[in-house]
Design an enzyme around this catalytic site. Structure first.
Site, mmCIF file in Angstrom:
data_model
loop_
_atom_site.group_PDB
_atom_site.id
_atom_site.type_symbol
_atom_site.label_atom_id
_atom_site.label_comp_id
_atom_site.label_asym_id
_atom_site.label_seq_id
_atom_site.Cartn_x
_atom_site.Cartn_y
_atom_site.Cartn_z
ATOM 1 N N GLU A 190 0.841 -1.272 -0.141
ATOM 2 C CA GLU A 190 -0.017 -0.027 -0.026
ATOM 3 C C GLU A 190 0.946 1.138 0.063
ATOM 4 O O GLU A 190 0.750 2.096 0.845
ATOM 5 C CB GLU A 190 -1.045 0.123 1.060
ATOM 6 C CG GLU A 190 -1.928 -0.874 1.285
ATOM 7 C CD GLU A 190 -3.099 -0.748 -0.090
ATOM 8 O OE1 GLU A 190 -3.563 0.688 -0.378
ATOM 9 O OE2 GLU A 190 -3.368 -1.450 -0.715
ATOM 10 N N ASP A 191 1.780 1.507 -0.972
ATOM 11 C CA ASP A 191 2.290 2.543 -1.132
ATOM 12 C C ASP A 191 3.527 2.963 -0.119
ATOM 13 O O ASP A 191 4.127 3.904 -0.131
ATOM 14 C CB ASP A 191 1.634 3.788 -1.143
ATOM 15 C CG ASP A 191 0.990 3.701 -2.615
ATOM 16 O OD1 ASP A 191 1.618 3.037 -3.422
ATOM 17 O OD2 ASP A 191 0.007 4.465 -2.775
#
Lengths: 336, 1118
Positions: free
Chosen positions: B764-765
């Site tokens: 998630e980044d």
């Protein structure tokens, strides 16, 4: 196993060699040890007496920490502060450097460089054989060493009337605690340049050979024949190293110390396995270069265990270095 | 910077690193016009120009309109303002030598003062039958816009600016009011005095409306509506809709035939559609002008009738038509024909839209918008203040003149001096609160000014180019928010916020200019000289004849021409020759058969290269001359090589994007395509390769980047200032970056990035950082926080004081929390402040009310009111400043500094709207590395790419790597920049894969976590990282849990771990009680205890406070 080292190039701060006859695990441990486990000296605490430069204290302290100091035979010639009997630092565990620069020339800016750092001589050494084991100019910035032909490291610039007067305490440490203690800059490491072992898969659009340039180390090996069958039992055994140091230690010393470091750690492990019935087995003096893990994290390692982590606390300002005495009383700056 | 003798007009010198002598490749170098333009116009020239116009022209116009002060008491009294001017910024108080020292903006910032200059008038009055003239009478102070022509910074070179502690890259264009920097944002409005035709399909109304606005500030809206075939005139001052024929008759067109021709011309279909309206008039029994005015007068909303008898209806009607309806159309000698033609034109536009519904206007078309700038808003404010001042003055004069016996001759000047300074206060109040409430003009606007965001250099710059819309944010309409094709080159297509203000807040493109008013009278003369016939001499059939075009000037109908193309060509020729102001726009509207000339302020325009006979007029020789400094941008304008084109004219032109696109019909050539982007979007490398929303995200995020703020950043004392310790200019630059000076004040560092998956802490980044990089200074920043103490003087003569810390009892040392204080009671700079330490040891008198003049000062009792350090993490005293404010109170500002290093959860971002938080910090020996031993500073997960399609980022990575290897800075300018092919070649030359890829070698308990802080009101966990908050389990996440059926998890997340609360409730009345007692039933019988979220309990109580009773019905209470 039949270890074999062939040195291709050796300079003061650079060593290029081929290590063969060892397995991959050993080679990588060797690499990691050189990077992270070889003790050097670096400035760890700075007391500011006068700082009228434009840069804040923490900023300068951090820059000072990065300056490589001559650390020849540091592992034997110096004690870790935590292992020393003294309370506030002594010549056995600490090198004191001072710097006092003031710019009085109007109209010009003056650079403070690592060459302005001077070792404070004197101080009582309560015996200790360590001092005798040190190399010459121990603790001096590398830029002041004999035979150095580069530029000294810029610390700050001064205009007329600005002054910097500081006292730095350089201590022994390893790169696991802070990167400033790492003797190495880049550490090249490669094996199997032709990817014969197929440890990786090269991405390519049309032609793998054309799109991926071979490394220089490919000259050392036979190019694989097009029709050669894949030998899935083959193991890597030839490793190309390129060790570059920041000058605090010579490349040669880094390599030798790493090997002995690994040896003593292995010995400790073997010793402890043999005497595993003893609960205090970990508390050993056999491997002074590598203190037990628990002690390490609780003592020096606060740069990443400190929960708050914001740089201004004494232990984290400039990541574990460069804080000034909170008891300063002199006007306008820090004092002793 | 180098020698101090810089000549800003000399173009041979480099402008922000771009030497005009840079080698030329082709005429492509026409982009050098851009730095030349920015040098003349600057990035915020619109604000400064507008302010200069206000100070130089508007101010005097407003004064002249209100220059006379009369007296109701003495008719012979004479008092006149003859001139007005603004002085240079000087201090408010005179010094000991009675001199007023010049002040600089930075002094004002530090001293919490207002950067203002005296406003001086010349007056003339009669005393003792003598005419007395006085010059330079100060009537107030006016805040000065930084870098305007009244500012001390105007025209200063770098070394002069340095002396004044000012940053040469700071754009100016804002005010310093009470120490804070305030910007008056550009406001977007629908243009005034223009007919807008719209169809309301729901009510089946076709309406042509016009908002009249004149210089005297009167505004009114007039409609011509068509509903079910009937056309009416609608205006606020009429109690009902006026049939159009009656209106026209009242305006002096008596014959039905004439009316028909004026409205419909000879077009049969229009005549047919119009004819029912003629009947409407006869049905009302209105045939003559007089009857029409009678009819109208009876329907005028009764206005404030002053004294005197009621006038006849026809007079009432006539006055309303002359004074209130369509005020912008002038009425000379009671000749209403101009208004009649105007109304007829509106009617015709309605008829046209009736015939062809496509002929409606687009409200969102940028050509129909006007931008209101600081100057206009200040002019309105000043007009209001000046009028109030004059009327107050009149009252004061009347008061003195009304006295029966005066000892000395009345001197109005002394009365003026005793009058306080309502103008100064009015300006300061309006700018510092942002409330423009001008009752006189029925204006009530809040949030006009904003504090200039100094988060980063780019955020300040971005704020100066921002345009806010007057539309309501809550309305769910897409029209005003949508990207308009007509905003090409004028407004940045990428830079707009997300969320409610999306599309309503816009930003100017790089090469735009906003016009100020240009005088109309000379234009009318030129138009007449060019052969335009007076419209009032023409009949309807002539006006709408097959070859005739109506000429409009600023919405007014001026005349007729039969040769529109020739007229426009001649007009343009005059403009290019410099005979007409360069900002006057002209274009032909073929649908309406009109030629429109615009000279009003607030139009957006931009320069374009003129193309004639397929040849751009700017040639290589011109560019050479520009490089040699022999030509400036102004010369290009004056020689007719380049001209300003507004939105309407732009859309009537044929503009080639590149030279190769020039066709026979081409009229203009773009100077440089990347100028369609604004200053903020211009920082993105290769934006033309990115998915467009990513560029928009980046525009919002680029402003948050920490870096350098200004050259004077270490001299500033801001409330909160974040600085990067080692900022770096980007490896992949753009031309915009160099033009705005972002390479000199960068916000960010060039990192070695590996795009690979590592450890699972990068989902998630999230990204992985190299610990050694951090320890060597990557991402290290400093935070400066301002703390202010005011040493007050109290009305009773007592005052606050600073005292040295004293020892307690017999103690040798000071208490720990006083240790860092000096003898003056202030902390020493450089000292470390720990939590609870005192850094300003202030004491205040216990009694500030009783008059203590009689009390011995030594006997005044004090209580300690120190400033203590509240932050949990220690900081260092960076600076201590002692000064005094404008109202003579001592001011102490203490700047406290912290150094912060990156840690888990800190946000990092690239320049492509790709943000992520630090998920893991890894020791260097664990990081992957290539055969040369290079290891990344951070690792980014490749999953961030496919869905986001930020190809520009990939190219940036490639160009950056190539640049590092070659030792050059590469360009990622929009629609240009270093080519991927060249970059790949460099990579290959240095033994890397052309694709930028590299072969890398790779080197929890069950206890509850410590609870976080809670918000006071709701007792729910706080939000946001800065407040140590939690992560929200939002509605959609809740839906997932509901869908899955995880009820216990829901209960835990939404109540137990959040704001669980025990309440006692009564089963009888359903209300909440306490301690097992129901205060409503006065009983403890049927009380039950239940657990609800505190927010729910709060909601019930708030509802009860609003007279809504929520009752709890409990099923099986134990």
């Amino acid at each position: 196993m039949n270890p074999n080292v062939r040195i291709r190039e050796l300079q003061r701060d650079k060593c290029n060699f081929v290590l063969s006859g060892v397995n991959l695990g050993f080679a990588n441990s060797f690499r990691r040890t050189m990077m992270a486990d070889i003790p050097t000296v670096a400035i760890d605490m700075v007391v500011f007496e006068v700082n009228t430069t434009v840069l804040p204290d923490e900023f300068i302290a951090h820059r000072l920490g990065m300056i490589p100091l001559i650390s020849t035979n540091c592992d034997e010639g110096m004690r870790y502060t935590r292992d020393c009997d003294c309370e506030l630092g002594c010549p056995l565990c600490m090198v004191v450097l001072t710097l006092h620069v003031r710019c009085d020339m109007p109209g010009t800016t003056m650079n403070i460089t690592s060459d302005h750092l001077q070792i404070q001589s004197g101080g009582d050494a309560w015996g200790g054989e360590e001092l005798t084991k040190r190399g010459e100019d121990f603790g001096l910035p590398v830029s002041k060493s004999r035979g150095f032909n580069g530029h000294p490291i810029l610390i700050a610039s001064l205009r007329k009337g600005q002054e910097l007067k500081i006292r730095c305490e350089a201590k022994k440490g390893i790169a696991k605690d802070h990167a400033k203690w790492s003797p190495c800059t880049a550490l090249g490491f490669e094996y199997d340049p032709y990817n014969k072992l197929r440890h990786t898969t090269y991405w390519f659009e049309t032609d793998k050979q054309a799109e991926w340039p071979l490394s220089a180390n490919a000259e050392e090996e036979e190019p694989p024949r097009e029709d050669a069958p894949f030998d899935y039992n083959a193991e890597p055994n030839k490793f190309y190293f390129n060790v570059e140091t920041d000058g605090s230690l010579t490349a040669k010393e880094v390599i030798l110390k790493s090997l002995s470091n690994m040896q003593s750690r292995t010995a400790t492990l073997v010793y402890n396995i043999k005497h595993q019935s003893r609960p205090d087995a970990m508390d050993t003096t056999d491997a002074p270069a590598f203190p037990p893990a628990g002690q390490r994290t609780s003592g020096q390692d606060q740069s990443y265990t400190n929960a708050s982590g914001w740089g201004a606390s004494p232990n984290t300002s400039g990541a574990n270095m460069g804080w000034a005495s909170p008891n300063a009383t002199a006007q306008g700056g820090w004092s002793l | 910077m180098d020698d101090g003798n810089e000549d800003w007009t000399n173009l041979a010198r480099p402008y922000r690193g771009l030497r005009p002598s840079d080698p030329i490749k082709s005429v492509e170098d026409k982009w050098l016009l851009l730095p030349a333009f920015l040098k003349v116009k600057g990035l915020v020239k619109q604000h400064i120009d507008s302010f200069n116009y206000f100070v130089d022209y508007d101010l005097r116009a407003i004064m002249e309109a209100n220059c006379k002060v009369t007296s109701d008491v003495d008719p012979r009294f004479h008092f006149l303002f003859t001139d007005i001017r603004v002085g240079t910024p000087v201090s408010e108080q005179a010094d000991f030598a009675n001199q007023r020292q010049p002040i600089t903006p930075h002094q004002c910032r530090l001293r919490d003062a207002t950067y203002s200059a005296p406003l001086m008038v010349d007056i003339e009055y009669i005393r003792d039958n003598k005419r007395i003239q006085r010059k330079d009478v100060v009537i107030g102070r006016i805040p000065i816009m930084l870098r305007s022509n009244k500012c001390v910074l105007a025209g200063a070179n770098e070394s002069q600016l340095a002396v004044m502690n000012e940053c040469p890259l700071d754009p100016g264009g804002y005010f310093v009011v009470k120490g804070t920097e305030k910007v008056i944002l550009v406001q977007e409005q629908l243009s005034k005095n223009r007919i807008i035709v719209e169809i309301d399909s729901a009510k089946s109304i076709i309406s042509a409306s016009v908002t009249s606005s004149t210089h005297s500030g009167l505004k009114s809206k007039t409609y011509v509506n068509m509903r079910k075939g009937l056309i009416v005139l609608k205006h606020n001052s009429f109690s009902e809709d006026i049939p159009i024929v009656i209106a026209l008759k009242a305006l002096g067109v008596q014959s039905d035939k004439e009316i028909l021709l004026l409205c419909a011309g000879n077009t049969e279909s229009y005549q047919e559609a119009f004819s029912p309206n003629l009947e409407e008039s006869s049905r009302a029994g209105v045939y003559t002008i007089q009857q029409a005015r009678e009819w109208l007068g009876a329907r005028v909303r009764s206005m404030r009738r002053m004294v005197g008898p009621r006038r006849p209806n026809w007079e009432e009607g006539l006055e309303c038509l002359v004074m209130i309806v369509l005020t912008h159309v002038p009425v000379v000698n009671m000749d209403l024909s101009a208004k009649a033609i105007y109304v007829a034109t509106m009617t015709r536009r309605v008829l046209m839209a009736h015939e062809d519904p496509k002929l409606v206007d687009d409200r969102d078309y940028v050509g129909n918008k006007r931008l209101e700038l600081a100057g206009q808003l200040l002019a309105l404010l000043f007009e209001d203040l000046f009028k109030a001042y004059v009327s107050e003055l009149k009252k004061a004069f009347d008061k003195v003149l009304g006295k029966p016996a005066r000892t000395s001759a009345f001197d109005p000047h002394t009365t003026m001096l005793l009058h306080g300074n309502p103008i100064t206060q009015g300006f300061i109040r309006a700018i510092s609160t942002g409330n423009w409430s001008l009752k006189r003009f029925r204006m009530e606007r809040a949030g006009v000014t904003h504090v200039l965001s100094r988060l980063s250099y780019i955020s300040a710059l971005g704020m100066m180019t921002r345009i806010s819309s007057q539309f309501e944010k809550t309305r769910k309409v897409s029209g005003p928010r949508a990207l308009q094709p007509s905003q090409w080159g004028m407004l940045c297509p990428s830079d707009t916020p997300e969320g409610e203000a999306c599309g309503l807040v816009k930003n100017l493109a790089l090469m735009t200019h906003i016009t100020t008013d240009v005088e109309e009278k000379p234009l009318v003369k030129i138009i007449t000289l060019l052969g335009v016939e007076d419209i009032q001499l023409s009949t309807g059939s002539e006006i709408y004849g097959p070859t005739s075009f109506v000429v409009h000037l600023n919405g007014l109908i001026i005349g007729l021409t039969r040769f529109p193309s020739r007229f426009v060509a001649q007009f343009r020729k005059l403009r290019r020759a410099g005979r007409i102001n360069e900002f006057v726009g002209i274009y032909i509207n073929h649908h309406h058969k009109t030629v429109n000339i615009a000279s009003d302020g607030g139009r957006i325009c931009r320069p374009l290269i003129i193309v004639e006979r397929m040849q751009p007029k700017v040639t290589n020789e011109h560019i050479q001359m520009l490089k040699l400094g022999k030509l400036a941008f102004e010369d290009f304008l004056h020689q007719g090589l380049v001209e300003y084109v507004d939105v309407n004219e732009e859309n009537d032109s044929h503009i080639a994007l590149y030279e190769k696109d020039i066709e026979p019909s081409t009229t203009h050539l773009e100077i440089e395509p990347f100028t369609i982007l604004g200053a903020v979007a211009g920082l993105i490398p290769y934006p033309h390769h990115n998915q467009s929303p990513r560029n928009t995200y980046q525009c919002a995020m680029g402003k948050q980047a920490i870096g350098a703020i200004a050259y004077n950043q270490l001299n500033r004392i801001d409330t909160l200032l974040y600085l990067l310790v080692y900022p770096q200019q980007p490896m992949v630059k753009t031309k915009t970056i160099e033009l705005v000076g972002y390479d000199k004040l960068p916000a960010g560092q060039n990192a070695t990035v590996a795009i690979m998956s590592y450890s699972g802490y990068d989902i998630e980044d999230a990204l992985i950082l190299n610990r050694a990089s951090i320890e060597r200074g990557y991402g290290r920043c400093q935070v400066f926080r301002k703390n202010t103490a005011i040493i007050r003087k109290y009305p009773n003569g007592t005052y606050d004081r600073l005292v040295a810390p004293s020892k307690v009892g017999t103690e040798e040392k000071l208490p720990k929390r006083y240790e860092i204080l000096d003898d003056d009671g202030l902390a020493r700079p450089g000292e470390r402040v720990d939590p609870d330490d005192v850094y300003v040891n202030k004491q205040s008198p216990k009694d500030t009310v009783t008059n203590s003049l009689t009390v011995n000062p030594a006997q005044v009792e004090y209580r300690p009111t120190p400033l203590t350090y509240k932050t949990k993490v220690a900081g260092y005293i960076d600076r201590v400043m002692i000064t005094d404010t404008d109202n003579d109170q001592a001011l102490v500002k203490v700047l406290i500094r912290q150094t912060r290093i990156p840690e888990l959860g800190d946000k990092f971002s690239s320049r492509h709207g790709q943000k992520g938080v630090v998920g893991l910090i890894v020791p260097q020996e664990d990081m992957p590395f290539n055969d040369q031993g290079i290891c990344p500073d951070s690792i980014m997960n490749p999953h961030g790419f496919p869905s986001r399609m930020t190809v520009g980022k990939m190219i940036e990575l490639l160009a950056g790597k190539a640049g590092v290897l070659r030792g050059t800075l590469e360009y990622g300018t929009a629609f240009g920049g270093s080519k991927v092919e060249d970059m790949s070649k460099i990579l290959i030359e240095h033994g890397f894969s052309y694709s930028g890829k590299d072969m890398l070698t790779s080197g929890i308990t069950g206890e509850p976590l410590e609870a976080g802080p809670r918000a006071i009101l709701t007792r729910q966990p706080t939000e946001g990282r800065s407040r140590d908050g939690g992560l929200r389990l939002g509605e959609m996440e809740r839906d997932c849990l509901v869908g899955y059926g995880a009820t216990q998890l829901l209960l835990e997340r939404l109540m137990i771990s959040s704001d669980q609360f025990q309440v006692h409730a009564c089963q009888t009345c359903g209300l909440m009680g306490y301690n097992g007692w129901c205060p409503y039933c006065k009983s403890s019988k049927k009380m039950a205890q239940l657990t609800i979220p505190y927010a729910a309990k709060l909601l019930f109580q708030e509802l009860i406070s609003m007279n809504v009773v929520p009752r709890l019905i409990m099923d099986d209470a134990a």
